[in-house]
Structures are given as structure tokens and as C-alpha cells.
Design an enzyme around this catalytic site. Structure first.
Site, PDB file in Angstrom:
ATOM      1  N   ILE A 132     -14.604 -40.005 -60.524  1.00  0.00           N
ATOM      2  CA  ILE A 132     -15.063 -39.056 -61.531  1.00  0.00           C
ATOM      3  C   ILE A 132     -15.662 -37.864 -60.803  1.00  0.00           C
ATOM      4  O   ILE A 132     -16.419 -38.024 -59.847  1.00  0.00           O
ATOM      5  CB  ILE A 132     -16.090 -39.705 -62.485  1.00  0.00           C
ATOM      6  CG1 ILE A 132     -16.497 -38.714 -63.574  1.00  0.00           C
ATOM      7  CG2 ILE A 132     -17.288 -40.253 -61.742  1.00  0.00           C
ATOM      8  CD1 ILE A 132     -17.328 -39.347 -64.680  1.00  0.00           C
ATOM      9  N   CYS A 133     -15.278 -36.661 -61.216  1.00  0.00           N
ATOM     10  CA  CYS A 133     -15.725 -35.453 -60.539  1.00  0.00           C
ATOM     11  C   CYS A 133     -15.866 -34.341 -61.566  1.00  0.00           C
ATOM     12  O   CYS A 133     -15.582 -34.518 -62.747  1.00  0.00           O
ATOM     13  CB  CYS A 133     -14.742 -35.051 -59.433  1.00  0.00           C
ATOM     14  SG  CYS A 133     -13.090 -34.647 -60.047  1.00  0.00           S
ATOM     15  N   LYS A 134     -16.323 -33.190 -61.101  1.00  0.00           N
ATOM     16  CA  LYS A 134     -16.465 -32.034 -61.973  1.00  0.00           C
ATOM     17  C   LYS A 134     -15.089 -31.486 -62.364  1.00  0.00           C
ATOM     18  O   LYS A 134     -14.115 -31.642 -61.635  1.00  0.00           O
ATOM     19  CB  LYS A 134     -17.280 -30.944 -61.287  1.00  0.00           C
ATOM     20  CG  LYS A 134     -18.728 -31.321 -61.015  1.00  0.00           C
ATOM     21  CD  LYS A 134     -19.468 -30.168 -60.367  1.00  0.00           C
ATOM     22  CE  LYS A 134     -20.923 -30.535 -60.105  1.00  0.00           C
ATOM     23  NZ  LYS A 134     -21.652 -29.408 -59.461  1.00  0.00           N
TER      24      LYS A 134
END
Length: 277
Positions: A132-134
Site C-alpha cells: 500500500i502506497c500513496k
């Protein structure tokens, strides 16, 4: 007597006529063998087994029971299930609906069951690790020790321009270490400190040459002044001791100016390479 013993049956006759004893014979209590004796025979179907309760299907004696499955029956419809994104196995998410991801019990990989939080997005590494990332991230690294793969996510969809201005300046080659760095101070004082060797140099020769000439002329003027002052006050210096202090002060200024001129003359020069915008 011996003949009667040989003709006696091998299994004793049942007490109640055949249904519940340990020794079972054929219908009618006896079976005629080839030699006229009694031989044991199988009981009628269902005579030795208790009846099943009503509402449940019977299982034949030679039939295997149905395989055990931890999943809930489809008829109940009570347990929500999802499909694993890696191995396509069914995952029971009952009691886990408050989570964003669940772990598969077969492949031990995570599968999302909700949308990512605002401003975030899910990325699946080629090693099947769920990251999960920006939303604006363009490169992320897999945290698994045996993977450590750098994943390029590509450009994001166009949005408003960044409020931070792009750096403006000139790329120059350091006169000390010959490394390239960016110089952004457009002033008359063209001194720059290299971020690599931390030494000061001049961008171009104009500024140090100008400072060298000014310091040299000022030092030369002070030297001439000190010489004239010494010759003009030679006789009075024997009477007034403060004149010697004036000589020393002027000579010191002349030496400092000439030394500064030598410093500017020996300063390293950094040469511009190209514009950067």
C-alpha cells in the site's frame, strides 16, 4: 455319538430366532449344506444395523463418509466468502469485514476486501506481496528480504502543477575536485562552495580578477603612503614615539591588502557547463 458331534452346527443357534444373537444362521434357523449339515449364512440386509433417524439419508456399509470441509454449506448462506487474488481459493471473511485486507490460509498472501484509504492505493509485487502506497508514488520497494524489488509505477494522471518552482541555475565544474554542482545565486559576488569538497571557488574569472586588482592597487597605495610617511617624519619620530605606531599601522594595512590581492590571484575558478531549468 461321534457322528452326532460332527453333524452339529459350528455356530450355536440364536435364542430369539435369529435377530439379536451372536451366532446367526439362515432363514428358518438352519441352512442345508452339501453334506446335510448346517452352515452359517449372512443375515438379511438391515437386520444387524439399527435404523437411521428420520430425515437423514442412510449410508451404505461399504460407502465412505463425505469429505470434511471447513467451508459453510452454500445452503446456509451465512458466511461471506471472497476469492484469493493469488491462488483463487475461497477465504471466509466472517468477522473480518472491518479490516481492509485478509490473509489467505492456503498461500498466506493478503487480499484486499475494501478500497484503499483515501490517498492510498494497492500494488501487488511480482512476488505476490500486497503493498500500500500513496496515489502519487511512482517508485516503491518491496519490503521482503528475499525480494527487495524496485517497482516503477509509471507517471500518475496529470494534475495541477506543483507550487514549488523548479530550481534555476547554472551547472558548473568545481575548480578543486572537478565535480559538477548547481549554482543558483545570480549576484555580483560569484563565489560558490562546492557541495562535494566544501571548498570555495569563483564562477568565472571576472570577479576574482577585479578584486585582485583593487586590493593590489590599494596595497600599493598604502605602501607608498607608508614610505612617504617614514621619510617625512623621520626626524620627528625620535622625539614623538607615537609616529612609529602610525608607521606600523600603515605598513600593516599595505601588507594585508597585498596579501588579499595574492589570495584573489590564486583563487580557483569554476567554469559553467550548461543552463539548467
Amino acid at each position: 455319538m461321534a457322528a452326532d458331534g460332527e453333524r452339529s452346527p459350528l455356530l450355536s443357534e440364536p435364542i430369539d430366532g435369529g435377530a439379536g444373537g451372536n451366532g446367526l444362521v439362515g432363514p428358518g434357523g438352519s441352512g442345508a449344506g452339501p453334506g446335510g449339515g448346517l452352515t452359517p449364512s449372512a443375515p438379511p440386509y438391515g437386520a444387524a444395523f439399527p435404523p437411521f433417524p428420520e430425515g437423514h439419508p442412510a449410508v451404505l456399509p461399504g460407502e465412505d463418509p463425505p469429505p470434511y470441509s471447513p467451508l459453510t454449506s452454500p445452503d446456509s448462506g451465512s458466511a461471506p466468502m471472497i476469492t484469493c487474488r493469488v491462488c483463487q481459493s475461497l477465504i471466509n471473511v466472517e468477522g473480518k469485514m472491518h479490516q481492509h485486507v485478509v490473509k489467505c490460509g492456503v498461500c498466506n498472501e493478503a487480499t484486499p476486501i475494501k478500497n484503499a484509504p483515501p490517498g492510498k492505493k494497492y500494488v501487488r509485487c511480482p512476488c505476490n506481496c500486497l503493498l500500500i502506497c500513496k496515489v502519487t508514488s511512482q517508485r516503491i520497494a518491496c519490503p521482503r528480504p528475499y525480494c527487495k524489488r524496485i517497482i516503477n509505477l509509471g507517471p500518475v494522471h496529470p494534475g495541477p502543477l506543483s507550487p514549488e518552482p523548479q530550481p534555476m541555475g547554472v551547472r558548473v565544474i568545481c575548480g578543486h575536485c572537478k565535480n559538477t554542482f548547481l549554482w543558483t545565486e545570480f549576484t555580483d559576488r560569484t563565489l560558490a562552495r562546492c557541495p562535494h569538497c566544501r571548498k570555495v571557488s569563483s564562477i568565472g574569472r571576472r570577479y576574482p580578477r577585479k578584486r585582485c586588482i583593487c586590493c593590489f592597487l590599494l596595497g600599493l597605495l598604502l605602501a607608498v603612503t607608508a614610505t612617504g610617511l617614514a621619510f617625512g617624519t623621520w626626524k620627528h619620530a625620535r622625539r614623538y614615539g607615537g609616529i612609529y605606531a602610525a608607521w606600523a599601522f600603515v605598513i600593516l594595512l599595505a601588507v594585508l591588502c597585498l596579501g588579499r590581492a595574492l589570495y584573489w590571484a590564486c583563487m580557483k575558478v569554476s567554469h559553467p557547463v550548461q543552463n539548467f531549468s
